[in-house]
Enzyme design. Sequence first.
Site, short mmCIF file in Angstrom:
data_model
loop_
_atom_site.label_atom_id
_atom_site.label_comp_id
_atom_site.label_asym_id
_atom_site.label_seq_id
_atom_site.Cartn_x
_atom_site.Cartn_y
_atom_site.Cartn_z
N SER A 129 0.83 -1.20 0.00
CA SER A 129 0.00 0.00 0.00
C SER A 129 0.87 1.25 0.00
CB SER A 129 -0.90 0.00 1.24
OG SER A 129 -1.70 1.16 1.27
N GLY A 130 0.57 2.18 -0.91
CA GLY A 130 1.34 3.41 -1.02
C GLY A 130 2.48 3.33 -2.00
N THR A 152 -2.02 1.97 -8.12
CA THR A 152 -3.18 2.57 -8.80
C THR A 152 -2.74 3.52 -9.90
OG1 THR A 152 -4.50 2.34 -6.79
CG2 THR A 152 -5.30 3.88 -8.47
N ASN A 200 -1.35 5.09 3.21
CA ASN A 200 -1.64 5.66 1.89
C ASN A 200 -2.99 6.36 1.96
OD1 ASN A 200 -1.74 6.31 -0.79
ND2 ASN A 200 -2.09 4.23 -1.52
N SER A 215 -5.54 4.22 -0.85
CA SER A 215 -5.17 2.81 -0.91
C SER A 215 -6.29 2.00 -1.54
CB SER A 215 -4.88 2.29 0.50
OG SER A 215 -4.58 0.91 0.47
N SER A 216 -5.91 1.15 -2.50
CA SER A 216 -6.88 0.26 -3.15
C SER A 216 -7.11 -0.94 -2.25
CB SER A 216 -6.35 -0.18 -4.52
OG SER A 216 -7.23 -1.10 -5.11
N GLY A 243 0.44 -6.52 -2.73
CA GLY A 243 1.73 -7.17 -2.57
C GLY A 243 1.83 -7.89 -1.24
N GLU A 289 2.51 -8.74 2.50
CA GLU A 289 2.34 -7.90 3.68
C GLU A 289 2.88 -8.61 4.91
OE1 GLU A 289 -1.57 -5.18 2.54
OE2 GLU A 289 -1.67 -6.64 4.17
#
Length: 1193
Positions: free
Chosen positions: A302-303, A307, A348, A351-352, A581, A583
Site C-alpha cells: 500500500s502506497g 493505482t 496511503n 489505498s486500493s 503485494g 504484507e
Amino acid sequence: MDSATMSLRSSLEEMLDSLRRRDEQPKDLPPALPARPTSRGRLPSARRSLPVDFKIGEKASELASKGSKRKGGKMEEWVLKNGEEAIFRNGIFGRRRAMKVNQPEESPYVEMVEANSVKERDGKVDDLESQTASTTSAARPDEKMEQGDAADYVLKKELRAWCWLPTGKWELGRVQSISRDSARILLSDAKVLTVPVENLLPANPVMLDSVDDLIKLGYLNEPSVLHNLKHRYSHDMLYTKAGRILIAFNPFKEVPLYGNDYMVAYRQKCSDSPHVYAVADTAFNEMMREGTNQSIIISGESGAGKTETTKFAMQYLAALRGGSEIESEVLQTSCILEAFGNAKTCRNDNSSRFGKLIELHFNPSGRICGAKIQTSHIYSYSLCMQSRVVQQASGERSYHVFYQLCAGAPPLLKEQLNLKPAYEYEYLKQNGCLTIDGVDDAQRFHKLMEALDIVKISKEDQENAFAMLAAVLWLGNITFTEIDNEDHVEVHMSEGVTNAAKLLGCEVCDLMLALSTRKIQAGNDSTFQKLTLKQAIDARDAMAKLIYASLFDWLIEQINKSLEVGKSRTGGSISILDIFGFESFHKNSFEQFCINYANERLQQHLYRHLFKLEQEEYTQDGIDWTNINFVDNTDCLNLFEKKPLGLLPLLDEESKFPTATDLTLADKLKQHLNTNPCFKGEMEGTFTICHYAEQVSYDTTGFLEKNRDPLHLDSIQLLLPCSCQLSKLFASHILKKSQNPMGNLLQVKDFDQQNQSVGTKFKVQLFKLMQRLENTTPHFVHCIKPNSKQLPGIYEHDLVLKQLRCCGVLEAVRISRSGYPTRMTHQQFANRYGFLLLKNVASQDALSVSVAILQNFNILPEMYQVGYTKLFFRSGQVTALEDIRHRTMCGNLVVQKYCRGLQVRRSFKDLKDGVTTLQSLIRGWLTRKHFAVLKTVEMSRLNHIKVDQGLDKNLPDIKDYQKEQAQVHPSNPVDLQRRLLKAEAKLGEKEEENTKLQQQFQQYEVRWSEYERKMKLMEEMWQKQISSLQESLTAAKRRLAADDITNQRKKLDPPLNRHYYDSEDGMSSDAHTPQGTHTPEGTPARGPHASHAAIAKDSNGTRNVVGNLAKEFEQQKKVFDEDAGFLVDTKSGQSVSAGNSYEEFRKLKVRFTTWKRDYKARLRETKASLQKSGHFEGEKALRKWWGKISPKT
C-alpha cells in the site's frame, strides 16, 4: 585439506590456474583457436552439460564428503544421483549456493477446469497440489570471503568492496590490504578500517553505477542493488529493470516522465529506457505480432503507486490508436473504482482495498473495442472490502464514496436520502478521521457523477446506488437495548431504523426482527431465538457489509455491460492485474494470511515464467543447455492447500464446530503441522509461516469468525421481498451463487448448510485467476515505496530492501543469473571489444572477432556459450572484459592526448607562419596602393598648372597637321601610307591629350560647383549679418530721434523751474548745481539756460557721430555687394581669370570680417557715450521732478 574440498573451487580460481599455466608456456607459441563452427555460426562448446537431476538444495556437506573428479584443473564430470547436491561458488568472494533439479513439469493450472460444484473443484485442486518442485535458499549477505588466490586477485586489483559496519549499514570502500582473517578498507571519507573478511561483499565498478537493468550488475548482492536503485531514484529515474521485471518507485511528487510527448517517444521507439509505457508497448506489440493474449501484473504494498501505475498503462494503451468513445469510457472506470474501492489508510491516502483485473479487448487494427473488469472476489468476502465498511483503524477512513456523498450530494438528493454530515454516522466517525489533506470530497463527488454519466449508467440506477450507500450508513446508527438478564436485546426505535427500512424498501418491524432474532429450522418447524448484544451487532454489520459488497459487484456488472461494445470483433486482449503485494505487519491476521497466500501463487507464476523464457531463449539460440526445473515455493503452497492437513482444510474443519475457538484452532494447527519445515507453532495462539519473502507470524484471533460467512437466513428473507429493486436483486444473486451439485437453485432453508467458507471461496477464485494468467504472456511491474513518510527525496534502505525481498525481485534476478544472464549479439560484442585485437583480426567477420577476443583474453570455456546469433556469459565475465576495455581505452586516451597535442602545436605553428606571411603581403599591397594614390594626386596637381600652356601648344601642332594633310599627293602610295601612319600616331597622341584635358575639365567642374556652393553660403551669411547691422542702425536712429524730442521739451521747462524756486526754498536752486553755488572764478552759478545749452551741444555732437556711422554702413554695404557680385560672375569668365577667383573670394571675406569687427566696436563706443551724456538720467530725474510738482500745481 582433502581431495573433496580441493575439487570444489570457484570459477575465479579456475581462471587464476589457467593464467599460471599460460605464463608457464613458451611465449612464442600462439594460443590454439577452436574449430570453426560448422553450421549457423555455432561454436563447439567446451563446457560439460549439467545433469538432468541437478537441483538447488541446502545440504552441501554431503556432496563434499563424496567428492568429485577433476582433471587438469577443470571440471570433467558431475556424478549426481537423486538426493545428492552440489555447491557452486561465484564471484571473487566465493558465494555458495546449493541447487536441486527435478524433471520438468507442466503448469499446475493446465488441468484446472470449471466444475459444477465446490467439491469437484476441490478434488481437482488436491490432484494438482503435488505437481511442483522444492525450495531454494537464496544467497545471504553475510557469506564469507574466500582466501588464497581470490584474496591475491583482490589485492592486485584493489577492488571496491562493501563493508558491513558495526552500525548495521553497508559502506562502500576499496580494499587496501588483506590477511587471512581481516582486511583493511579505505572508505569514501578517507578513513581506514580493519574488518573481518566475512563482513565484505564485492562491489561493482564505477562504470556500472546507475545501470538501468540489474542483470547488468557484475555482482548482485543486496548493497549493490540498493546502491544502484538509490542512485537512479535520486536522479528521478524511477524505473529500473530487473531482468524481465520492471521496478517502479513512487516519487511522491510530480515528475516530467509522463504525457503525450513520452507516449509518442515510446510508440516510435525513440526511447529505450525502462518505463511503464515500454512495458505496455511491449505487451501491445507482442499481442499484435504473435496473436497471443497478454497480461501486465502490477503488485506492491500500500502506497507504492499501483493505482497510478495502472492508470498510466491504461492511458498508453488507449492512446496507441487515437482516442474514441470506448477508450474514454475505459479511462473513466478508474475514477469510479477509486471512489467505491479505495480508502485512506495509515500508509496511503488512496489505498486500493480490492484486487481488480481489467481486461482490454482490441480489434484486429489495434483499437480498443471493449473491456471487462473482474474483481475475482479475492478481496470480497469479509476481507478488506467488507470489514472496512463497519470498522477502521485509528487514522483511517472508510471508502471515499461515503464521504463524497455526504459532502457533495445535491440538495434534492440529500432530501430524498435523509443525508446528514459524515460526523453524524457511527460507521464514519469512529476515529474522527473525516477528511484528507488537500482533497475536496465535494469536488470528487461531481467528478464521480460525470464518470458515471460517461460510462452510461442511468440516473435512476445512480440514485438507487446512492440509496444503498445511505442505507448502509443508517444501519450503522441502529442501536440495541437489553431486555433481560441473559443479555438478550431488541432494536431501539430510532431515526436510523426508520431511514434504513425506507431506503431498503422493507417494513420497520421486519428489519427490527431480522436484527434481533435468528430463525432456527427444525424439520418442518421453525423457532425464533433472541440474539445477544454481540450477536445482534454482528448481524447488523454483516447486513451492511453484504449490501456494500453486493453493490460493488453490481456496479462492476453495469460497467462491463457498458464496455461490451465490439467484443465480438476482438483480435486479442491485454489484462492488467492490480493486486496487493506481500504484507508483514507487527500483528498479522486473517487478511494478511489470505493476501500472502495469493502472493505465494503469483510468485510461483513469476518463477515459472522467467525460467521458461530463459530456457526458450537458450534453446532457440542452440547453446548446450539441459532444462533445469526452477526452484519454487511448492512446500509453502502445499502447507496452505494440501488435504487433509493443510492450513485451509484445517481452518474449514475447525470453523464447522460451534464450540471451536481461536485458541483451539492454534492448538490444532500446531498439532498437525509442527513437523512441516515451513510452519512453526508459537505460544498464545500464534504461528509462523516461512514464506518466499520472509517469515511472518500470524495471530489466530478472529480467524474462525472471519472464515465463516456470518450472513444467515434472516437477512436473505428480509431482502427478498423488499420493494427496492437493488435489495431484491442482491438477495437473488446470493441465492443464485449457492447452487447445489445438480445445478438447481437452493431454497432459502438450505442456504446455511450449503454456504461456503471464505477460505474455500478465496482459493477457488485464486485458481481461476491463475488459470487465466497462465493463458497469457505475463509482464511484471513491482511498485516500490521509497519511504514510510510519503515524502519526496527520502530513500530508506531497510524499507526498500524489505519490499525487494517481498516481491521476489532479487530471487527472480538470481534465477535469470543462474544460467547465462549476460548476452550480446556477435556484432555488438565485436563492435564493443574488437578494438582490443590487432587490425588484421578485427577486420574479420563478427563471429571470428568474437571468438578471437574470448581466446585472446583467456575467458574460460565454462564461463560462456556461443549461440547462433548471441554470446551467453556467466555472471561477472563481462565485468572482467569491461575492466580490460576501460584500462585499454584509458591508455589509448593518454596516447591520443599527446599525439593530438603534438598535431595541434604543429598545426598552430604552420598557421602562425602562414598568417605572418599573409599579413606581410597585405601590408605591402596596402602601402603600394596608398603610394599610387598619392602619386596620382600629385600628378593631377601638376597637370592643373600646365593646362593653359598645353592648350596653347596644341594649336600649332594642329595647324601643321592640316598643312601636311593638304600636301599629300595621291600619286605616291608609299609616301601616302607613311604619312597616314604618322597622322594616326599624332591623332592618337592628341586623343590621349584630349582625354586628359576632359578629365581635368571635369575636375574643374567639380571644384567650381563646390566653390559656387560655398560662395552662396557666404552670401547668405553676409546678408544675415548686414540685416543685423541695419537693425542695430535703425534702433540707434530711433534713439537719437527720441533724444531730440527730449531736448526740445527741456527748452520749455525753465519758467516752471523758476516758479518753483520762487515759491519754494530759495536755496533749492543751489542743489541743482553740479559744482556748488559758485564757479571756480567766483561768478554766480550757471542758470538753467546755460545747462540746457551744453546738453544741446552734446546732443548735436552725438547726432553727427551716428550720422557718420550710418553713412559709412551704406557705403561699405554698397562696396561689398559689388565685390561679391563681381566674384560670382567669375564662373562665366566675365571679369577675371578662373585661377584667381577663389583667392579673391578669400581676401574679400577677410576684409569684410575686419570691417565688421571694427564697425561693431565703434557702434558700442557711440552707445556708451550716449549713456554717459546723461540724457537718460536727466530725463528720468525730470520725470521724477515733474511727478512731484504736478500735484502741487
